[in-house]
Motif scaffolding. Structure first.
Motif, mmCIF file in Angstrom:
data_model
loop_
_atom_site.group_PDB
_atom_site.id
_atom_site.type_symbol
_atom_site.label_atom_id
_atom_site.label_comp_id
_atom_site.label_asym_id
_atom_site.label_seq_id
_atom_site.Cartn_x
_atom_site.Cartn_y
_atom_site.Cartn_z
ATOM 1 N N ILE A 1 19.397 4.427 -11.016
ATOM 2 C CA ILE A 1 18.399 3.380 -11.196
ATOM 3 C C ILE A 1 18.082 2.839 -9.812
ATOM 4 C CG2 ILE A 1 17.790 1.217 -12.332
ATOM 5 C CD1 ILE A 1 18.711 3.323 -14.355
ATOM 6 N N ASP A 2 16.819 2.857 -9.432
ATOM 7 C CA ASP A 2 16.362 2.316 -8.153
ATOM 8 C C ASP A 2 15.688 0.975 -8.412
ATOM 9 O OD1 ASP A 2 15.311 1.894 -5.566
ATOM 10 O OD2 ASP A 2 13.527 3.096 -6.014
ATOM 11 N N PHE A 3 16.339 -0.106 -7.987
ATOM 12 C CA PHE A 3 15.733 -1.434 -8.047
ATOM 13 C C PHE A 3 14.985 -1.627 -6.732
ATOM 14 C CE2 PHE A 3 19.281 -1.822 -10.984
ATOM 15 C CZ PHE A 3 18.743 -2.537 -12.037
ATOM 16 N N TYR A 4 13.674 -1.807 -6.815
ATOM 17 C CA TYR A 4 12.843 -1.867 -5.613
ATOM 18 C C TYR A 4 11.895 -3.052 -5.670
ATOM 19 C CZ TYR A 4 8.863 -0.249 -8.332
ATOM 20 O OH TYR A 4 7.854 -0.159 -9.253
ATOM 21 N N ALA A 5 11.239 -3.299 -4.544
ATOM 22 C CA ALA A 5 10.159 -4.283 -4.459
ATOM 23 C C ALA A 5 8.966 -3.597 -3.808
ATOM 24 C CB ALA A 5 10.589 -5.495 -3.642
ATOM 25 N N THR A 6 7.774 -3.923 -4.260
ATOM 26 C CA THR A 6 6.576 -3.244 -3.757
ATOM 27 C C THR A 6 6.318 -3.501 -2.280
ATOM 28 O OG1 THR A 6 5.183 -5.075 -4.505
ATOM 29 C CG2 THR A 6 5.452 -3.199 -6.018
ATOM 30 N N GLU B 1 0.827 -1.197 0.000
ATOM 31 C CA GLU B 1 0.000 0.000 0.000
ATOM 32 C C GLU B 1 0.864 1.251 0.000
ATOM 33 O OE1 GLU B 1 -2.291 -0.395 3.519
ATOM 34 O OE2 GLU B 1 -3.274 -2.214 2.837
ATOM 35 N N ASN B 2 0.375 2.277 -0.667
ATOM 36 C CA ASN B 2 0.981 3.605 -0.650
ATOM 37 C C ASN B 2 2.389 3.670 -1.217
ATOM 38 O OD1 ASN B 2 -1.354 4.610 0.625
ATOM 39 N ND2 ASN B 2 -0.563 3.938 2.601
ATOM 40 N N LEU B 3 2.761 2.760 -2.100
ATOM 41 C CA LEU B 3 4.069 2.832 -2.723
ATOM 42 C C LEU B 3 4.048 3.947 -3.761
ATOM 43 C CD1 LEU B 3 6.899 1.705 -3.081
ATOM 44 C CD2 LEU B 3 5.973 0.186 -4.825
ATOM 45 N N ALA B 4 4.911 4.919 -3.577
ATOM 46 C CA ALA B 4 4.964 6.058 -4.498
ATOM 47 C C ALA B 4 5.916 5.729 -5.639
ATOM 48 C CB ALA B 4 5.429 7.310 -3.773
ATOM 49 N N THR B 5 5.361 5.284 -6.761
ATOM 50 C CA THR B 5 6.180 5.018 -7.938
ATOM 51 C C THR B 5 5.593 5.770 -9.115
ATOM 52 O OG1 THR B 5 4.903 3.057 -8.532
ATOM 53 C CG2 THR B 5 6.867 2.713 -7.175
ATOM 54 N N ALA B 6 6.451 6.130 -10.034
ATOM 55 C CA ALA B 6 5.996 6.828 -11.228
ATOM 56 C C ALA B 6 5.454 5.818 -12.216
ATOM 57 C CB ALA B 6 7.154 7.599 -11.848
ATOM 58 N N PRO B 7 4.400 6.164 -12.940
ATOM 59 C CA PRO B 7 3.864 5.240 -13.937
ATOM 60 C C PRO B 7 4.837 5.061 -15.101
ATOM 61 C CG PRO B 7 2.766 7.365 -14.067
ATOM 62 C CD PRO B 7 3.647 7.402 -12.854
ATOM 63 N N ALA B 8 4.773 3.913 -15.746
ATOM 64 C CA ALA B 8 5.688 3.599 -16.837
ATOM 65 C C ALA B 8 5.549 4.575 -17.999
ATOM 66 C CB ALA B 8 5.454 2.175 -17.323
ATOM 67 N N GLU B 9 4.377 5.182 -18.160
ATOM 68 C CA GLU B 9 4.196 6.072 -19.298
ATOM 69 C C GLU B 9 4.708 7.490 -19.058
ATOM 70 O OE1 GLU B 9 0.511 6.140 -16.788
ATOM 71 O OE2 GLU B 9 1.664 4.554 -17.690
ATOM 72 N N THR B 10 5.315 7.751 -17.898
ATOM 73 C CA THR B 10 5.857 9.074 -17.606
ATOM 74 C C THR B 10 6.935 9.416 -18.615
ATOM 75 O OG1 THR B 10 5.429 8.780 -15.272
ATOM 76 C CG2 THR B 10 7.020 10.472 -15.853
ATOM 77 N N VAL B 11 6.827 10.585 -19.254
ATOM 78 C CA VAL B 11 7.808 10.977 -20.250
ATOM 79 C C VAL B 11 8.501 12.286 -19.932
ATOM 80 C CG1 VAL B 11 6.743 9.692 -22.129
ATOM 81 C CG2 VAL B 11 6.005 12.019 -21.694
ATOM 82 N N GLU B 12 7.992 13.074 -19.010
ATOM 83 C CA GLU B 12 8.657 14.325 -18.667
ATOM 84 C C GLU B 12 9.992 14.035 -18.023
ATOM 85 O OE1 GLU B 12 6.482 17.339 -16.617
ATOM 86 O OE2 GLU B 12 4.598 16.639 -17.457
ATOM 87 N N LYS C 1 9.685 1.984 0.054
ATOM 88 C CA LYS C 1 8.567 2.921 0.155
ATOM 89 C C LYS C 1 9.023 4.260 0.719
ATOM 90 C CE LYS C 1 5.176 -0.718 0.817
ATOM 91 N NZ LYS C 1 4.128 -1.258 1.684
ATOM 92 N N ARG C 2 9.967 4.220 1.655
ATOM 93 C CA ARG C 2 10.485 5.472 2.222
ATOM 94 C C ARG C 2 11.410 6.188 1.237
ATOM 95 N NH1 ARG C 2 10.811 1.994 6.578
ATOM 96 N NH2 ARG C 2 13.090 1.904 6.584
ATOM 97 N N LEU C 3 12.103 5.448 0.397
ATOM 98 C CA LEU C 3 13.014 6.037 -0.579
ATOM 99 C C LEU C 3 12.274 6.694 -1.738
ATOM 100 C CD1 LEU C 3 15.908 6.487 -1.629
ATOM 101 C CD2 LEU C 3 15.754 4.205 -2.693
ATOM 102 N N ALA C 4 11.150 6.144 -2.153
ATOM 103 C CA ALA C 4 10.431 6.620 -3.342
ATOM 104 C C ALA C 4 10.184 8.128 -3.335
ATOM 105 C CB ALA C 4 9.135 5.844 -3.528
ATOM 106 N N PRO C 5 9.619 8.727 -2.266
ATOM 107 C CA PRO C 5 9.396 10.174 -2.305
ATOM 108 C C PRO C 5 10.691 10.979 -2.279
ATOM 109 C CG PRO C 5 8.676 9.248 -0.198
ATOM 110 C CD PRO C 5 9.033 8.101 -1.082
ATOM 111 N N VAL C 6 11.741 10.443 -1.702
ATOM 112 C CA VAL C 6 13.044 11.125 -1.703
ATOM 113 C C VAL C 6 13.577 11.205 -3.130
ATOM 114 C CG1 VAL C 6 15.442 11.003 -0.906
ATOM 115 C CG2 VAL C 6 13.573 10.457 0.671
ATOM 116 N N LEU C 7 13.440 10.133 -3.879
ATOM 117 C CA LEU C 7 13.891 10.143 -5.267
ATOM 118 C C LEU C 7 13.075 11.114 -6.115
ATOM 119 C CD1 LEU C 7 14.611 6.342 -5.811
ATOM 120 C CD2 LEU C 7 16.247 8.185 -5.362
ATOM 121 N N VAL C 8 11.791 11.204 -5.849
ATOM 122 C CA VAL C 8 10.948 12.182 -6.553
ATOM 123 C C VAL C 8 11.433 13.600 -6.234
ATOM 124 C CG1 VAL C 8 8.611 13.142 -6.708
ATOM 125 C CG2 VAL C 8 8.945 10.659 -6.716
ATOM 126 N N GLU C 9 11.738 13.868 -4.967
ATOM 127 C CA GLU C 9 12.276 15.184 -4.570
ATOM 128 C C GLU C 9 13.589 15.480 -5.280
ATOM 129 O OE1 GLU C 9 12.788 15.793 -0.353
ATOM 130 O OE2 GLU C 9 10.844 14.880 0.076
#
Length: 163
Positions: A77-82, A31-42, A88-96
């Motif tokens: 490259i972030d290799f992760y597991a859901t 739950e609540n895993l912050a990942t970008a969708p595969a179709e993200t192009v920006e 899950k804690r790293l995901a928003p840091v990478l977005v930042e």
């Protein structure tokens, strides 16, 4: 091939990090895993990759034994597991970080459980595992959750990128 990529930063960063392995995943929900969708192009967003898109935009790991980065800027490259709590804690840091560094770097995410051949090619045995790719050098990796400050230091010293 997989050991070639995890030499430079591995010894330095191993003692400072926490991470998940398949053995310690019990009880962690996706739950609540912050990942970008595969179709993200920006270019200012974290981009999710599968094995085919990784081979197209990063490195053709199936058909090449010599490192040949296809990107036009340094990458992480972030290799992760859901199910992985540190992931899950790293995901928003990478977005930042992607937002702060903008088009000077590109951060990608790979679901290692869905892309097992790719993860195996890079020696991923724990989550998160990160691969740091400078422009004109071999990549290096680190396993476990690193604090934002440490990631910024790696970006600035190893990837040679400033904000």
């Amino acid at each position: 091939m997989k050991h070639l990529f995890f030499t430079l930063l591995a010894a330095l960063l191993m003692g400072q990090s926490t991470g998940c392995t398949a053995e310690n995943r019990a009880g962690v929900k996706a739950e609540n895993l912050a990942t970008a969708p595969a179709e993200t192009v920006e270019t200012s967003q974290v981009i999710a990759l599968d094995e085919a898109s990784f081979a197209e935009v990063v490195f053709d790991f199936k058909n090449s034994s010599e490192w040949d980065y296809k990107g036009d800027r340094p990458a992480i490259i972030d290799f992760y597991a859901t199910w992985c709590g540190p992931c899950k804690r790293l995901a928003p840091v990478l977005v930042e970080l992607q937002s702060e560094y903008g088009d000077k770097i590109q951060i990608y995410k790979v679901d290692a459980e869905k892309n097992r051949e790719l993860a195996a090619a890079f020696g991923v045995t724990a989550y998160p595992t990160m691969l740091f790719i400078p422009m004109d050098e071999d990549p290096a990796g680190a396993k476990g959750l690193l604090p934002k400050e440490e990631l910024e230091r790696i970006i600035e010293t190893f990837l040679k990128v400033t904000k």
